[in-house]
Design a protein around this motif. Structure first.
Motif, PDB file in Angstrom:
ATOM      1  N   PHE B  48       0.829  -1.196   0.000  1.00 22.87           N
ATOM      2  CA  PHE B  48       0.000   0.000   0.000  1.00 22.87           C
ATOM      3  C   PHE B  48       0.866   1.250   0.000  1.00 22.87           C
ATOM      4  O   PHE B  48       1.953   1.262   0.568  1.00 22.87           O
ATOM      5  N   VAL B  49       0.324   2.294  -0.620  1.00 18.01           N
ATOM      6  CA  VAL B  49       0.875   3.635  -0.491  1.00 18.01           C
ATOM      7  C   VAL B  49      -0.255   4.510   0.035  1.00 18.01           C
ATOM      8  O   VAL B  49      -1.334   4.548  -0.558  1.00 18.01           O
ATOM      9  N   MET B  50       0.000   5.184   1.150  1.00 16.98           N
ATOM     10  CA  MET B  50      -1.064   5.944   1.807  1.00 16.98           C
ATOM     11  C   MET B  50      -0.592   7.372   1.992  1.00 16.98           C
ATOM     12  O   MET B  50       0.573   7.612   2.347  1.00 16.98           O
ATOM     13  N   THR B  51      -1.508   8.308   1.755  1.00 23.35           N
ATOM     14  CA  THR B  51      -1.099   9.703   1.781  1.00 23.35           C
ATOM     15  C   THR B  51      -1.961  10.585   2.668  1.00 23.35           C
ATOM     16  O   THR B  51      -1.469  11.583   3.198  1.00 23.35           O
ATOM     17  N   LEU B  52      -3.220  10.266   2.827  1.00 23.34           N
ATOM     18  CA  LEU B  52      -4.127  11.178   3.521  1.00 23.34           C
ATOM     19  C   LEU B  52      -4.486  10.665   4.908  1.00 23.34           C
ATOM     20  O   LEU B  52      -4.698   9.458   5.097  1.00 23.34           O
ATOM     21  N   ASN B  53      -4.580  11.575   5.846  1.00 24.27           N
ATOM     22  CA  ASN B  53      -5.014  11.207   7.188  1.00 24.27           C
ATOM     23  C   ASN B  53      -6.381  10.525   7.103  1.00 24.27           C
ATOM     24  O   ASN B  53      -7.287  11.024   6.440  1.00 24.27           O
ATOM     25  N   GLY B  54      -6.508   9.376   7.746  1.00 25.72           N
ATOM     26  CA  GLY B  54      -7.765   8.652   7.708  1.00 25.72           C
ATOM     27  C   GLY B  54      -7.862   7.658   6.564  1.00 25.72           C
ATOM     28  O   GLY B  54      -8.840   6.913   6.461  1.00 25.72           O
ATOM     29  N   ASP B  55      -6.830   7.633   5.706  1.00 25.94           N
ATOM     30  CA  ASP B  55      -6.795   6.683   4.587  1.00 25.94           C
ATOM     31  C   ASP B  55      -6.981   5.258   5.087  1.00 25.94           C
ATOM     32  O   ASP B  55      -6.445   4.886   6.132  1.00 25.94           O
ATOM     33  N   GLU B  56      -7.751   4.496   4.346  1.00 29.58           N
ATOM     34  CA  GLU B  56      -7.837   3.054   4.576  1.00 29.58           C
ATOM     35  C   GLU B  56      -7.674   2.384   3.234  1.00 29.58           C
ATOM     36  O   GLU B  56      -8.307   2.765   2.258  1.00 29.58           O
ATOM     37  N   LYS B  57      -6.800   1.364   3.202  1.00 28.18           N
ATOM     38  CA  LYS B  57      -6.567   0.621   1.964  1.00 28.18           C
ATOM     39  C   LYS B  57      -6.803  -0.851   2.241  1.00 28.18           C
ATOM     40  O   LYS B  57      -6.563  -1.330   3.354  1.00 28.18           O
ATOM     41  N   LYS B  58      -7.232  -1.567   1.199  1.00 24.23           N
ATOM     42  CA  LYS B  58      -7.484  -2.993   1.377  1.00 24.23           C
ATOM     43  C   LYS B  58      -7.076  -3.736   0.131  1.00 24.23           C
ATOM     44  O   LYS B  58      -7.313  -3.289  -1.002  1.00 24.23           O
ATOM     45  N   LYS B  59      -6.445  -4.901   0.340  1.00 25.30           N
ATOM     46  CA  LYS B  59      -6.073  -5.788  -0.761  1.00 25.30           C
ATOM     47  C   LYS B  59      -6.299  -7.209  -0.267  1.00 25.30           C
ATOM     48  O   LYS B  59      -5.500  -7.754   0.498  1.00 25.30           O
ATOM     49  N   GLY B  60      -7.424  -7.771  -0.669  1.00 21.73           N
ATOM     50  CA  GLY B  60      -7.746  -9.134  -0.215  1.00 21.73           C
ATOM     51  C   GLY B  60      -7.973  -9.154   1.282  1.00 21.73           C
ATOM     52  O   GLY B  60      -8.795  -8.422   1.820  1.00 21.73           O
ATOM     53  N   ARG B  61      -7.180  -9.986   1.975  1.00 24.71           N
ATOM     54  CA  ARG B  61      -7.315 -10.114   3.434  1.00 24.71           C
ATOM     55  C   ARG B  61      -6.470  -9.095   4.205  1.00 24.71           C
ATOM     56  O   ARG B  61      -6.482  -9.091   5.431  1.00 24.71           O
TER      57      ARG B  61
END
Lengths: 113, 111
Positions: B48-61
């Protein structure tokens, strides 16, 4: 196939003998970087380059040189290697313009005796 | 020297367990937070690449959350499988594209 290649993959050398580790990418990425991995210390950035002829020091640049004459290549030069440069080295590339992930090469295991 | 800390350092879980790890980083000069998966004898691969406060990312499990104000990110693995065994690295990206990696969390999933 998108690739980041490093050569050599393994090298044993002696103190003071100049060496170059090559890194090449076929993804047309602007950003390239070198890291070293040592037990218990995590990946530490040596140098990075935002584009051709633009290079900047990372966290641990002492004893290393880099050049970026072409977009695809970013060689790491050790002018006078010392035993404390024995490490696992990774080259990485990344697109710029927004926020992208880094793609890592296969690594080069260097031993300096 | 900028400090990025990951905890725990290592973790052994049973197959099917859910687990989570923490990455702590400075809350100033934040640009991006990367998560990588690193298997033995291979190269790190981006999760994952995350940039914003509160970001949530998901990939499968696998999922991740980001809190830039307090300087932490969590990585969650739901229903761990043996193939999830790897070291999970986080990297704090500062403006100017300098990156600082944590020392990783080594996960072993026991069948």
């Amino acid at each position: 196939e998108a690739q980041v290649t490093q050569n050599p993959r393994y090298l044993i050398t002696v103190t003071g003998k100049k060496l170059t580790v090559t890194c090449s990418q076929n993804m047309n990425h602007e950003y390239m970087s070198w890291y070293r991995q040592d037990p218990g210390l995590g990946l530490r950035q040596i140098y990075y380059s935002m584009n051709v002829e633009v290079t900047d020091k990372g966290d641990v640049p002492e004893g290393y040189k880099v050049s970026r004459k072409e977009k695809r290549n970013f060689p790491l030069i050790l002018e006078s290697p010392s035993p404390n440069q024995t490490s696992l080295y990774f080259c990485a590339t990344m697109r710029t313009g927004y926020i992208y992930e880094q793609y890592f090469g296969p690594g080069t295991r260097l031993t300096v005796t | 020297i900028l400090n990025v800390e990951q905890s725990p350092q290592s973790l052994h879980v049973q197959e099917g367990d859910s687990t989570n790890f923490t990455c702590s980083f400075p809350s100033s000069n934040f640009y991006a937070l990367h998560w990588y998966r690193w298997e033995t004898a291979k190269s790190p691969e981006a999760l994952f690449v995350m940039t914003l406060n509160g970001d949530e990312k998901k990939k499968g499990r696998i999922s991740a959350t980001l809190n830039t104000k307090e300087g932490y990110s969590y990585l969650y693995i739901k229903g761990s499988q043996p193939e999830d065994s790897a070291t999970y690295l986080c990297a704090f990206g500062q403006r100017g594209n300098q990156f600082y990696f944590g020392t990783g969390t080594s996960l072993t999933v026991i069948p």
